[in-house]
Scaffold this active site. Structure first.
Site, PDB file in Angstrom:
ATOM      1  N   SER A 117       0.743  -1.442   0.013  1.00  0.00           N
ATOM      2  CA  SER A 117      -0.031  -0.018   0.041  1.00  0.00           C
ATOM      3  C   SER A 117       1.016   1.414   0.040  1.00  0.00           C
ATOM      4  CB  SER A 117      -1.019  -0.070   1.193  1.00  0.00           C
ATOM      5  OG  SER A 117      -1.780   1.059   1.317  1.00  0.00           O
ATOM      6  N   TYR A 131      -5.307   7.581  -6.492  1.00  0.00           N
ATOM      7  CA  TYR A 131      -4.393   6.984  -5.889  1.00  0.00           C
ATOM      8  C   TYR A 131      -4.691   6.548  -4.418  1.00  0.00           C
ATOM      9  CZ  TYR A 131       0.421   5.168  -4.471  1.00  0.00           C
ATOM     10  OH  TYR A 131       1.258   4.495  -3.978  1.00  0.00           O
ATOM     11  N   LYS A 135      -5.627   2.741  -2.892  1.00  0.00           N
ATOM     12  CA  LYS A 135      -4.926   2.181  -1.795  1.00  0.00           C
ATOM     13  C   LYS A 135      -5.665   1.962  -0.674  1.00  0.00           C
ATOM     14  CE  LYS A 135      -0.577   1.806  -3.744  1.00  0.00           C
ATOM     15  NZ  LYS A 135      -0.100   0.406  -3.936  1.00  0.00           N
TER      16      LYS A 135
HETATM   17  N1  LIG Z   1       8.066   4.876  -4.770  1.00  0.00           N
HETATM   18  C1  LIG Z   1       7.070   5.563  -3.776  1.00  0.00           C
HETATM   19  O1  LIG Z   1       7.466   6.511  -3.223  1.00  0.00           O
HETATM   20  C2  LIG Z   1       5.870   4.571  -3.351  1.00  0.00           C
HETATM   21  C3  LIG Z   1       5.541   5.102  -1.788  1.00  0.00           C
HETATM   22  C4  LIG Z   1       4.458   4.213  -1.382  1.00  0.00           C
HETATM   23  C5  LIG Z   1       3.918   3.042  -2.088  1.00  0.00           C
HETATM   24  N2  LIG Z   1       4.601   2.666  -3.433  1.00  0.00           N
HETATM   25  C6  LIG Z   1       3.985   1.828  -4.008  1.00  0.00           C
HETATM   26  O2  LIG Z   1       5.212   0.853  -4.144  1.00  0.00           O
HETATM   27  C7  LIG Z   1       4.646  -0.221  -5.377  1.00  0.00           C
HETATM   28  C8  LIG Z   1       5.870  -0.174  -6.308  1.00  0.00           C
HETATM   29  O3  LIG Z   1       6.018   1.139  -6.848  1.00  0.00           O
HETATM   30  P1  LIG Z   1       7.822   1.534  -7.122  1.00  0.00           P
HETATM   31  O4  LIG Z   1       8.095   2.782  -6.130  1.00  0.00           O
HETATM   32  O5  LIG Z   1       8.705   0.424  -7.321  1.00  0.00           O
HETATM   33  O6  LIG Z   1       7.511   2.293  -8.686  1.00  0.00           O
HETATM   34  P2  LIG Z   1       7.938   1.930  -9.969  1.00  0.00           P
HETATM   35  O7  LIG Z   1       9.370   1.899  -9.800  1.00  0.00           O
HETATM   36  O8  LIG Z   1       7.234   2.919 -10.887  1.00  0.00           O
HETATM   37  O9  LIG Z   1       7.603   0.660 -10.376  1.00  0.00           O
HETATM   38  C9  LIG Z   1       6.031   0.158 -10.215  1.00  0.00           C
HETATM   39  C10 LIG Z   1       5.935  -1.233 -11.046  1.00  0.00           C
HETATM   40  O10 LIG Z   1       4.545  -1.423 -11.052  1.00  0.00           O
HETATM   41  C11 LIG Z   1       4.349  -1.769 -12.539  1.00  0.00           C
HETATM   42  N3  LIG Z   1       3.081  -1.187 -12.912  1.00  0.00           N
HETATM   43  C12 LIG Z   1       2.823   0.086 -13.102  1.00  0.00           C
HETATM   44  N4  LIG Z   1       1.796   0.149 -13.823  1.00  0.00           N
HETATM   45  C13 LIG Z   1       1.482  -0.911 -14.230  1.00  0.00           C
HETATM   46  C14 LIG Z   1       0.142  -1.657 -15.081  1.00  0.00           C
HETATM   47  N5  LIG Z   1      -0.620  -0.777 -15.619  1.00  0.00           N
HETATM   48  N6  LIG Z   1       0.408  -2.761 -15.047  1.00  0.00           N
HETATM   49  C15 LIG Z   1       1.100  -3.893 -14.783  1.00  0.00           C
HETATM   50  N7  LIG Z   1       2.268  -3.238 -13.884  1.00  0.00           N
HETATM   51  C16 LIG Z   1       2.175  -1.803 -13.376  1.00  0.00           C
HETATM   52  C17 LIG Z   1       5.513  -1.264 -13.121  1.00  0.00           C
HETATM   53  O11 LIG Z   1       5.704  -2.054 -14.337  1.00  0.00           O
HETATM   54  P3  LIG Z   1       6.422  -1.603 -15.446  1.00  0.00           P
HETATM   55  O12 LIG Z   1       8.119  -1.274 -15.249  1.00  0.00           O
HETATM   56  O13 LIG Z   1       6.354  -2.173 -16.714  1.00  0.00           O
HETATM   57  O14 LIG Z   1       5.883   0.000 -15.745  1.00  0.00           O
HETATM   58  C18 LIG Z   1       6.577  -1.459 -12.297  1.00  0.00           C
HETATM   59  O15 LIG Z   1       6.982  -2.762 -12.270  1.00  0.00           O
HETATM   60  C19 LIG Z   1       3.653   0.469  -5.855  1.00  0.00           C
HETATM   61  O16 LIG Z   1       2.421  -0.029  -5.572  1.00  0.00           O
HETATM   62  C20 LIG Z   1       3.469   1.932  -5.251  1.00  0.00           C
HETATM   63  O17 LIG Z   1       2.077   2.450  -5.170  1.00  0.00           O
HETATM   64  C21 LIG Z   1       5.624   3.552  -3.742  1.00  0.00           C
END
Ligand SMILES: NC(=O)c1ccc[n+]([C@@H]2O[C@H](COP(=O)([O-])OP(=O)(O)OC[C@H]3O[C@@H](n4cnc5c(N)ncnc54)[C@H](OP(=O)(O)O)[C@@H]3O)[C@@H](O)[C@H]2O)c1
Length: 251
Positions: A117, A131, A135
């Protein structure tokens, strides 16, 4: 404990790939699902990928619903399709992964569901309505599942990172602004600034380490906030909520 088998979605991204590396380095097996191999919004593809994984590894012990993105923008400017797509990926795809994996975990009477989340699963912010709604929905599903699945030995944890140093924010800033309502110009500029700000307090490897430690706990918490910004934000929101309860409650 012997080798565990993990299934991780969004494995191509910052947190997913860091977690995949950490799990492999710890000696466990990983089924890493990326968008190129499986379209998470197609339940048939998800079911087939899970069945193939179980055929190859014999079982699944930890399911990490990690794939996700933020459809940032003023609610009034977001087209309905953007809101629905946000839920398709952040909520319904995660639910499909659970539907596909739960029969195996239930049969084994064990397993751990780790739902990625966010601080946004507990608090709101301007420009983040889609968003935060997705979540919050993921958290609501998880809270009920934790109780529903406990009798089968299946554990559920919700991980709530603050800002993590991945491409997550940049990718929202790089999307085109969804509308042109002048009243939201300042908000759009602010979202763009936040999205392009490279200073994020937590590294994806730190979140990965927290998740590895979480699944090793004999009694894991339902919620795990990761990062001082997440802890402070959630604490402040809960304090406000308690104050609201005190002031609004009528005997
Ligand atoms: N980074 C932050 O600040 C943060 C904070 C809190 C929570 N989160 C959560 O952490 C999780 C991972 O995010 P991250 O920070 O690692 O971001 P990220 O680097 O943008 O990676 C996101 C991942 O989700 C996949 N994804 C995005 N859109 C998609 C779609 N339409 N269909 C299938 N896959 C999709 C992406 O695939 P592609 O590579 O193919 O695009 C990538 O593997 C997410 O759930 C996000 O909400 C992130």
């Amino acid at each position: 404990m012997g080798k565990r088998v993990w299934l991780i979605t969004g494995a191509s991204g910052g947190l997913g790939s860091a977690l995949t590396r950490s799990v492999s380095a710890a000696g466990d097996e990983v089924i890493a699902l990326g968008r190129k191999s499986v379209d998470l919004t197609d339940p048939g593809q998800v079911r087939r990928a899970v069945a193939e994984a179980v055929a190859a590894f014999g079982r699944i012990d930890v399911v990490v619903n990690n794939a996700g993105y933020a459809a940032a923008g003023a609610f009034e400017e977001l087209p309905d399709s953007a809101l629905r797509e946000q839920f398709e990926v952040n909520f319904f795809a995660a639910a499909d992964v659970l539907r596909a994996t739960l029969p195996y975990l239930r049969a084994a009477r064990s397993g751990h569901l780790v739902q990625i989340s966010s601080l946004a699963g507990q608090v709101g912010a301007p420009g983040m309505s889609a968003y935060t709604a997705s979540k919050h929905a993921l958290e609501g599903l998880s809270v009920s599942l934790a109780e529903e699945l406990a009798p089968f030995g299946i554990r559920v944890s919700i991980v709530e990172p603050g800002a993590v140093n991945t491409g997550f924010r940049r990718s929202w800033a790089e999307r085109e602004r969804p509308g042109t309502i002048a009243d939201y110009d300042d908000l759009a500029a602010r979202l763009d600034r936040i999205g392009r700000d490279a200073r994020q307090p937590t590294e994806p490897e730190e979140v990965a380490a927290a998740i590895l430690a979480l699944v090793d706990l004999p009694e894991p918490p339902l919620r795990l906030a990761v990062g001082s910004d997440a802890v402070a934000g959630i604490r402040a929101a809960r304090i406000r909520q308690l104050a609201d309860l005190e002031t609004r409650w009528i005997a």
